[in-house]
Design an enzyme around this catalytic site. Structure first.
Site, PDB file in Angstrom:
ATOM      1  CG  HIS A  72      40.299 -14.353 -15.018  1.00  0.00           C
ATOM      2  ND1 HIS A  72      41.318 -13.923 -15.723  1.00  0.00           N
ATOM      3  CD2 HIS A  72      39.495 -14.831 -16.499  1.00  0.00           C
ATOM      4  CE1 HIS A  72      41.076 -13.439 -17.291  1.00  0.00           C
ATOM      5  NE2 HIS A  72      39.566 -14.416 -17.500  1.00  0.00           N
ATOM      6  CB  ALA A  78      39.924 -21.818 -28.355  1.00  0.00           C
ATOM      7  CE1 TYR A 116      31.497 -35.355 -12.558  1.00  0.00           C
ATOM      8  CE2 TYR A 116      28.748 -34.326 -12.153  1.00  0.00           C
ATOM      9  CZ  TYR A 116      30.082 -35.269 -11.763  1.00  0.00           C
ATOM     10  OH  TYR A 116      29.540 -35.968 -10.517  1.00  0.00           O
ATOM     11  CE  LYS A 135      41.947 -17.740 -15.281  1.00  0.00           C
ATOM     12  NZ  LYS A 135      41.993 -19.070 -16.289  1.00  0.00           N
TER      13      LYS A 135
HETATM   14  N1  LIG Z   1      38.689 -21.727 -23.459  1.00  0.00           N
HETATM   15  C1  LIG Z   1      37.837 -21.383 -22.512  1.00  0.00           C
HETATM   16  O1  LIG Z   1      37.390 -20.967 -23.422  1.00  0.00           O
HETATM   17  C2  LIG Z   1      37.281 -21.610 -20.935  1.00  0.00           C
HETATM   18  C3  LIG Z   1      38.237 -21.949 -19.930  1.00  0.00           C
HETATM   19  N2  LIG Z   1      37.988 -21.910 -18.783  1.00  0.00           N
HETATM   20  C4  LIG Z   1      39.090 -22.741 -17.953  1.00  0.00           C
HETATM   21  O2  LIG Z   1      38.233 -23.804 -17.900  1.00  0.00           O
HETATM   22  C5  LIG Z   1      39.090 -24.545 -16.781  1.00  0.00           C
HETATM   23  C6  LIG Z   1      37.643 -25.232 -15.267  1.00  0.00           C
HETATM   24  O3  LIG Z   1      37.113 -23.982 -15.054  1.00  0.00           O
HETATM   25  P1  LIG Z   1      36.107 -23.590 -13.538  1.00  0.00           P
HETATM   26  O4  LIG Z   1      35.168 -24.618 -14.108  1.00  0.00           O
HETATM   27  O5  LIG Z   1      36.133 -22.889 -13.374  1.00  0.00           O
HETATM   28  O6  LIG Z   1      36.683 -24.634 -12.101  1.00  0.00           O
HETATM   29  P2  LIG Z   1      36.659 -25.152 -11.336  1.00  0.00           P
HETATM   30  O7  LIG Z   1      37.451 -24.648 -10.033  1.00  0.00           O
HETATM   31  O8  LIG Z   1      35.147 -24.725 -10.467  1.00  0.00           O
HETATM   32  O9  LIG Z   1      36.924 -26.136 -11.822  1.00  0.00           O
HETATM   33  C7  LIG Z   1      37.528 -26.788 -12.254  1.00  0.00           C
HETATM   34  C8  LIG Z   1      37.634 -28.486 -13.070  1.00  0.00           C
HETATM   35  O10 LIG Z   1      38.305 -29.214 -12.526  1.00  0.00           O
HETATM   36  C9  LIG Z   1      38.562 -30.287 -11.718  1.00  0.00           C
HETATM   37  N3  LIG Z   1      39.813 -30.557 -10.765  1.00  0.00           N
HETATM   38  C10 LIG Z   1      41.187 -29.813 -10.544  1.00  0.00           C
HETATM   39  N4  LIG Z   1      42.036 -30.750 -10.325  1.00  0.00           N
HETATM   40  C11 LIG Z   1      42.083 -31.530 -10.980  1.00  0.00           C
HETATM   41  C12 LIG Z   1      42.161 -32.582 -11.193  1.00  0.00           C
HETATM   42  N5  LIG Z   1      43.978 -32.463 -10.783  1.00  0.00           N
HETATM   43  N6  LIG Z   1      42.191 -33.879 -12.375  1.00  0.00           N
HETATM   44  C13 LIG Z   1      41.102 -33.101 -13.343  1.00  0.00           C
HETATM   45  N7  LIG Z   1      40.244 -32.951 -12.541  1.00  0.00           N
HETATM   46  C14 LIG Z   1      40.669 -32.068 -11.737  1.00  0.00           C
HETATM   47  C15 LIG Z   1      37.431 -30.039 -10.308  1.00  0.00           C
HETATM   48  O11 LIG Z   1      37.288 -31.563  -9.734  1.00  0.00           O
HETATM   49  P3  LIG Z   1      36.806 -31.097  -8.076  1.00  0.00           P
HETATM   50  O12 LIG Z   1      35.712 -29.827  -7.840  1.00  0.00           O
HETATM   51  O13 LIG Z   1      36.824 -31.831  -7.754  1.00  0.00           O
HETATM   52  O14 LIG Z   1      38.334 -30.350  -7.484  1.00  0.00           O
HETATM   53  C16 LIG Z   1      36.211 -29.071 -10.615  1.00  0.00           C
HETATM   54  O15 LIG Z   1      35.271 -30.465 -11.886  1.00  0.00           O
HETATM   55  C17 LIG Z   1      39.959 -23.381 -16.032  1.00  0.00           C
HETATM   56  O16 LIG Z   1      41.187 -24.430 -16.543  1.00  0.00           O
HETATM   57  C18 LIG Z   1      39.556 -22.251 -16.900  1.00  0.00           C
HETATM   58  O17 LIG Z   1      40.518 -21.318 -16.980  1.00  0.00           O
HETATM   59  C19 LIG Z   1      36.814 -21.051 -17.944  1.00  0.00           C
HETATM   60  C20 LIG Z   1      36.398 -20.804 -18.577  1.00  0.00           C
HETATM   61  C21 LIG Z   1      36.437 -20.502 -19.996  1.00  0.00           C
HETATM   62  O1  LIG Z   2      38.915 -19.090 -15.740  1.00  0.00           O
HETATM   63  C1  LIG Z   2      38.205 -19.083 -15.880  1.00  0.00           C
HETATM   64  O2  LIG Z   2      36.347 -18.796 -15.577  1.00  0.00           O
HETATM   65  C2  LIG Z   2      38.788 -18.465 -17.314  1.00  0.00           C
HETATM   66  N1  LIG Z   2      39.323 -18.832 -17.907  1.00  0.00           N
HETATM   67  C3  LIG Z   2      40.053 -18.625 -19.635  1.00  0.00           C
HETATM   68  C4  LIG Z   2      41.125 -18.527 -19.418  1.00  0.00           C
HETATM   69  O3  LIG Z   2      42.241 -18.365 -18.659  1.00  0.00           O
HETATM   70  O4  LIG Z   2      41.516 -17.027 -20.264  1.00  0.00           O
HETATM   71  C5  LIG Z   2      38.651 -17.751 -20.148  1.00  0.00           C
HETATM   72  C6  LIG Z   2      38.151 -17.248 -19.720  1.00  0.00           C
HETATM   73  O5  LIG Z   2      38.548 -15.661 -19.781  1.00  0.00           O
HETATM   74  C7  LIG Z   2      37.832 -17.568 -18.269  1.00  0.00           C
END
Ligand SMILES: NC(=O)C1=CN([C@@H]2O[C@H](COP(=O)(O)OP(=O)(O)OC[C@H]3O[C@@H](n4cnc5c(N)ncnc54)[C@H](OP(=O)(O)O)[C@@H]3O)[C@@H](O)[C@H]2O)C=CC1
Ligand SMILES: O=C(O)C1=N[C@H](C(=O)O)C[C@H](O)C1
Length: 247
Positions: A139, A107, A8, A143
């Site tokens: 990206h 997904a 979150y 990322k």
């Molecule tokens: N499927 C989809 O449509 C989409 C998927 N994504 C995916 O969502 C994920 C998060 O993206 P984003 O929010 O940009 O990334 P961020 O790096 O901003 O956030 C990642 C989160 O994961 C936490 N985290 C890091 N390491 C660990 C761990 N070992 N165990 C548990 N939690 C951990 C972080 O905590 P902390 O901040 O404390 O390190 C933070 O809350 C990525 O894998 C991304 O590819 C993103 C967009 C769309």
């Molecule tokens: O990390 C991101 O930002 C995103 N991750 C997803 C992916 O790995 O495909 C989806 C989106 O492209 C954004």
């Protein structure tokens, strides 16, 4: 519907929180993240000792947290929408196993557009036999995983994909071989997400591309998936195709 936000405090976790609070009547019952922020709901740094409190978990975190997420979901029989990408083979096996006990939607991309793009790639690969296929994803510079989860979905959509060799970037003497899919990851600035699939044949090129203009539609799609999953009884690994009713 009661929702628990996994990751979150991350970028997507905060986008999802705001989307839910501004656009839905869903109740956020908790957030789990490695760092605690001031929120209107209870927050935790781990799942240890946490009882069942939600109908569905929505996970935008990091794949390294998969084992504890899966342990919690299994112990409390809580359905999960997994949006996190970059899972290892072992982590994917944990998710597969979880899905034999509780419903899971998985997904690499929750936008409607990308899930339609997947269908277009499937169709194009059926019709453009022998064309060279290359996938380019772009990206933001924060990322952590490459190639993107979306790029993997697009590659997996190619007809008879098991017959292809996946080549991740090229440098040096690496002449293109037949039955090769090139996968290229570009990282920079604040690019939200771009995915392009190129089918190159003799004297013609077909390019199919999706561009994400904000992160909001990922949050929206994950909420749609959570609402759908909450109505589904059978424990299984579902995709956005199931959620969207794409045949
Ligand atoms: N499927 C989809 O449509 C989409 C998927 N994504 C995916 O969502 C994920 C998060 O993206 P984003 O929010 O940009 O990334 P961020 O790096 O901003 O956030 C990642 C989160 O994961 C936490 N985290 C890091 N390491 C660990 C761990 N070992 N165990 C548990 N939690 C951990 C972080 O905590 P902390 O901040 O404390 O390190 C933070 O809350 C990525 O894998 C991304 O590819 C993103 C967009 C769309
Ligand atoms: O990390 C991101 O930002 C995103 N991750 C997803 C992916 O790995 O495909 C989806 C989106 O492209 C954004």
């Amino acid at each position: 519907m009661r929702v628990l936000l996994s990751g979150y405090n991350g970028t997507m976790g905060q986008v999802l929180k705001n989307y839910i609070q501004d656009n839905t009547a869903l109740e956020i019952v908790a957030g789990v993240g490695r760092e605690l922020l001031e929120e209107k709901f209870p927050t935790y740094t781990s799942y240890e000792g946490l009882e069942k409190i939600a109908d569905v978990i929505i996970d935008f975190s990091h794949h390294a947290g998969t084992a504890s997420l899966v342990e919690y979901a299994k112990r409390t029989v809580t359905k999960v929408v997994i949006a996190t990408t970059g899972h290892t083979t072992e982590e994917l096996e944990l998710i597969d196993e979880l899905a034999t006990q509780v419903g899971v939607v998985y997904a690499g991309n929750y936008s409607l557009g990308v899930n339609v793009l997947v269908e277009l790639v499937k169709k194009a690969s059926e019709l453009l036999l022998g064309y060279d296929i290359e996938v380019i994803e772009k990206h933001h510079n924060k990322k952590v995983d490459a190639p993107s989860g979306t790029a993997k979905m697009l590659v997996d959509a190619v007809k008879d994909v098991e017959d292809y060799n996946r080549v991740y970037g090229r440098h040096g003497d690496m002449k293109r071989q037949e039955k090769e899919i090139g996968i290229h990851a570009v990282r920079g600035g604040t690019i939200v997400g771009e995915h392009e699939v190129i089918f190159a044949g003799e004297d013609e090129v077909i390019e199919i591309k999706h561009t994400a203009l904000s992160k909001k539609m990922f949050a929206k799609g994950s909420v749609t998936a959570a609402q759908w999953l909450n109505t589904v009884g059978e424990p299984r690994l579902y995709s956005m195709k199931d959620v969207l009713g794409i045949k």
